[in-house]
Design a protein around this motif. Sequence first.
Motif, PDB file in Angstrom:
ATOM      1  N   ASP A 121     -18.194  -3.954  22.942  1.00 23.04           N
ATOM      2  CA  ASP A 121     -17.631  -2.810  23.663  1.00 23.04           C
ATOM      3  C   ASP A 121     -16.655  -2.082  22.754  1.00 23.04           C
ATOM      4  N   GLU A 122     -16.706  -0.753  22.781  1.00 23.38           N
ATOM      5  CA  GLU A 122     -15.870   0.061  21.911  1.00 23.38           C
ATOM      6  C   GLU A 122     -15.220   1.184  22.714  1.00 23.38           C
ATOM      7  N   LEU A 123     -13.975   1.473  22.378  1.00 20.59           N
ATOM      8  CA  LEU A 123     -13.267   2.620  22.921  1.00 20.59           C
ATOM      9  C   LEU A 123     -12.620   3.335  21.735  1.00 20.59           C
ATOM     10  N   LYS A 124     -13.104   4.544  21.446  1.00 25.49           N
ATOM     11  CA  LYS A 124     -12.683   5.227  20.224  1.00 25.49           C
ATOM     12  C   LYS A 124     -12.381   6.700  20.495  1.00 25.49           C
ATOM     13  N   ALA A 125     -11.542   7.254  19.637  1.00 24.06           N
ATOM     14  CA  ALA A 125     -11.258   8.683  19.654  1.00 24.06           C
ATOM     15  C   ALA A 125     -12.106   9.354  18.574  1.00 24.06           C
ATOM     16  N   ARG A 126     -12.727  10.471  18.951  1.00 23.67           N
ATOM     17  CA  ARG A 126     -13.506  11.245  17.979  1.00 23.67           C
ATOM     18  C   ARG A 126     -12.777  12.565  17.712  1.00 23.67           C
ATOM     19  N   VAL A 127     -12.571  12.847  16.428  1.00 20.45           N
ATOM     20  CA  VAL A 127     -11.887  14.072  16.019  1.00 20.45           C
ATOM     21  C   VAL A 127     -12.745  14.803  14.995  1.00 20.45           C
ATOM     22  N   LYS A 128     -13.037  16.066  15.274  1.00 23.73           N
ATOM     23  CA  LYS A 128     -13.686  16.951  14.317  1.00 23.73           C
ATOM     24  C   LYS A 128     -12.747  18.127  14.093  1.00 23.73           C
ATOM     25  N   TRP A 129     -12.050  18.105  12.956  1.00 27.71           N
ATOM     26  CA  TRP A 129     -10.960  19.026  12.699  1.00 27.71           C
ATOM     27  C   TRP A 129     -11.303  19.917  11.514  1.00 27.71           C
ATOM     28  N   ASN A 130     -11.423  21.205  11.768  1.00 24.62           N
ATOM     29  CA  ASN A 130     -11.603  22.171  10.693  1.00 24.62           C
ATOM     30  C   ASN A 130     -10.230  22.525  10.138  1.00 24.62           C
ATOM     31  N   VAL A 131      -9.801  21.759   9.143  1.00 25.12           N
ATOM     32  CA  VAL A 131      -8.434  21.876   8.625  1.00 25.12           C
ATOM     33  C   VAL A 131      -8.203  23.268   8.059  1.00 25.12           C
ATOM     34  N   THR A 132      -9.085  23.691   7.166  1.00 26.06           N
ATOM     35  CA  THR A 132      -9.064  25.035   6.597  1.00 26.06           C
ATOM     36  C   THR A 132     -10.498  25.521   6.536  1.00 26.06           C
ATOM     37  N   GLY A 133     -10.687  26.692   5.990  1.00 27.75           N
ATOM     38  CA  GLY A 133     -12.049  27.181   5.839  1.00 27.75           C
ATOM     39  C   GLY A 133     -12.869  26.394   4.845  1.00 27.75           C
ATOM     40  N   SER A 134     -12.203  25.595   4.009  1.00 19.59           N
ATOM     41  CA  SER A 134     -12.909  24.848   2.963  1.00 19.59           C
ATOM     42  C   SER A 134     -12.815  23.338   3.134  1.00 19.59           C
ATOM     43  N   SER A 135     -12.103  22.843   4.137  1.00 17.86           N
ATOM     44  CA  SER A 135     -11.943  21.399   4.300  1.00 17.86           C
ATOM     45  C   SER A 135     -12.042  21.014   5.770  1.00 17.86           C
ATOM     46  N   SER A 136     -12.556  19.826   6.023  1.00 21.28           N
ATOM     47  CA  SER A 136     -12.708  19.335   7.390  1.00 21.28           C
ATOM     48  C   SER A 136     -12.596  17.818   7.413  1.00 21.28           C
ATOM     49  N   ILE A 137     -12.242  17.299   8.596  1.00 24.81           N
ATOM     50  CA  ILE A 137     -12.130  15.854   8.818  1.00 24.81           C
ATOM     51  C   ILE A 137     -12.962  15.503  10.035  1.00 24.81           C
ATOM     52  N   ASP A 138     -13.782  14.474   9.906  1.00 29.22           N
ATOM     53  CA  ASP A 138     -14.614  13.971  11.006  1.00 29.22           C
ATOM     54  C   ASP A 138     -14.294  12.487  11.156  1.00 29.22           C
ATOM     55  N   ALA A 139     -13.659  12.111  12.256  1.00 30.44           N
ATOM     56  CA  ALA A 139     -13.195  10.737  12.414  1.00 30.44           C
ATOM     57  C   ALA A 139     -13.637  10.164  13.750  1.00 30.44           C
ATOM     58  N   LEU A 140     -13.962   8.873  13.738  1.00 31.55           N
ATOM     59  CA  LEU A 140     -14.246   8.107  14.953  1.00 31.55           C
ATOM     60  C   LEU A 140     -13.502   6.788  14.815  1.00 31.55           C
ATOM     61  N   ILE A 141     -12.370   6.662  15.486  1.00 28.49           N
ATOM     62  CA  ILE A 141     -11.455   5.536  15.282  1.00 28.49           C
ATOM     63  C   ILE A 141     -11.056   4.963  16.626  1.00 28.49           C
ATOM     64  N   GLY A 142     -10.973   3.626  16.686  1.00 26.93           N
ATOM     65  CA  GLY A 142     -10.530   3.015  17.932  1.00 26.93           C
ATOM     66  C   GLY A 142     -10.485   1.507  17.859  1.00 26.93           C
ATOM     67  N   TYR A 143     -10.889   0.877  18.950  1.00 31.57           N
ATOM     68  CA  TYR A 143     -10.772  -0.569  19.110  1.00 31.57           C
ATOM     69  C   TYR A 143     -12.081  -1.102  19.672  1.00 31.57           C
ATOM     70  N   LEU A 144     -12.445  -2.321  19.261  1.00 31.91           N
ATOM     71  CA  LEU A 144     -13.678  -2.909  19.782  1.00 31.91           C
ATOM     72  C   LEU A 144     -13.459  -4.375  20.129  1.00 31.91           C
ATOM     73  N   TRP A 145     -14.306  -4.818  21.052  1.00 35.55           N
ATOM     74  CA  TRP A 145     -14.332  -6.211  21.486  1.00 35.55           C
ATOM     75  C   TRP A 145     -15.765  -6.720  21.303  1.00 35.55           C
ATOM     76  N   ARG A 146     -15.945  -7.806  20.542  1.00 34.87           N
ATOM     77  CA  ARG A 146     -17.292  -8.338  20.288  1.00 34.87           C
ATOM     78  C   ARG A 146     -17.353  -9.769  20.802  1.00 34.87           C
ATOM     79  N   ASP A 147     -18.368 -10.043  21.590  1.00 32.78           N
ATOM     80  CA  ASP A 147     -18.586 -11.382  22.145  1.00 32.78           C
ATOM     81  C   ASP A 147     -19.904 -11.909  21.598  1.00 32.78           C
ATOM     82  N   GLN A 148     -19.834 -12.898  20.697  1.00 32.29           N
ATOM     83  CA  GLN A 148     -21.015 -13.522  20.097  1.00 32.29           C
ATOM     84  C   GLN A 148     -20.759 -15.022  20.002  1.00 32.29           C
ATOM     85  N   PRO A 149     -21.176 -15.781  21.008  1.00 30.05           N
ATOM     86  CA  PRO A 149     -20.776 -17.187  21.124  1.00 30.05           C
ATOM     87  C   PRO A 149     -21.173 -18.069  19.949  1.00 30.05           C
ATOM     88  N   SER A 150     -22.159 -17.684  19.140  1.00 26.35           N
ATOM     89  CA  SER A 150     -22.581 -18.566  18.046  1.00 26.35           C
ATOM     90  C   SER A 150     -21.581 -18.572  16.896  1.00 26.35           C
TER      91      SER A 150
END
Length: 404
Positions: A233-262
């Motif tokens: 399970d994941e809960l993340k923030a997605r940001v697509k930021w056009n910083v300037t006309g020549s630069s941009s940032i695309d981010a997907l950041i957050g927290y996850l929970w993984r259950d794998q008993p083995s």
Amino acid sequence: MSIAYAGVRPLVLLSCIVIAATATASAGPDDALHLYAGLGYGHDDNLLRVPDNFPGFDNTRADSWWSREGGLIFDKTYSLQRISLVAKLSKYDFDHFKQLNYDGKDIQASWYWQVGNHLNGKIGATYNQTLAPYTDFASDQRNLRRSRSRYAEGTWRFHAAWQARAGFQRDVYAYELAGERYNNRSENTTELELDYIARSASTVGLVARRVKGAYPFPRPIGNVLLNDDFTQDELKARVKWNVTGSSSIDALIGYLWRDQPSYGPGRTRGGAGRVNLSYQPGGKTSYTASVSRDFAPLESTLVSYTLNNGAAVGAQWDATAKIHVNADFSAERRNYNARQALNVPGGANLRDSIRNASVRATWTPRPLLHLTAGVAHQSRSGSIVIGTGSFRSNSITLSASAQF
């Protein structure tokens, strides 16, 4: 970099490139349907990623190969609906390890749909058959990997500044070798997303995702059969930021929970995500960079997933209107979670790292004709406990492709 060529075959490829460069394609760049044909040559001085200080299979590390591929590409928009189809068949022949010869397949079908001005999305499916990488798999036997994917997603722009998205994707992976069938798996991914859209077209949103993985064959570890099924399970923030006309940032950041008993206690949690940066200052050069932290499947008989921390940088130089040069470098540290059945002592070195570097030049003498030459280097610092040895590999590739 020391690269050996196999006889006069590269000269044959270069001759084909010259002939192709002088040919006239019958279809224009804007036509909906194109036939595709390609020819390639490659050489790798450590094809099977044999660890340092280990003898190569058949006392041989290096090998060369030829590839031929053909198919069709269809892309057409009907009013608000766009249909995209790609179907390619390929054939790979190796000079020494002939048992690796295989037929590749790459099929993609997508429908980009739109209803009015507020509803749009994509529905599609893919099928791919290729040789699985030998980075974490010690063998000289052919191991084809077949992957199938089906997906559907839709976005509702219910307000000038707000949109909601929902999506589902099912991925299935199957391996040819009986010893690798324990890595066969399916992954069902469900996503819900809510985005705020600024006047600058930048967006910020919240993404909730669940991934359910199922392994049909229990993995034998000694006298124990382990089930590698997992839920993430994941809960993340997605940001697509056009910083300037020549630069941009695309981010997907957050927290996850993984259950794998083995694995160990069976539950893992922590921060995860990826940040991509692009910079196009104008002129002839553009740059990209990324950092990431995430779980990834591992095609190994010992471990089926790792927690990876990675970084990558890249640059493209448009030397002329028809010649483009790309340089890329990436580094990734993989941290392993030991299975309970391995009884690994605390403090053991359960990590390794992989580095990749490549330079590729593409010449496009005509809009539908591409001639490419590239060199690449890969290295790994291994983990004795997990059984991944250190290795180095250098390769060179030449290819010509055309659409008609």
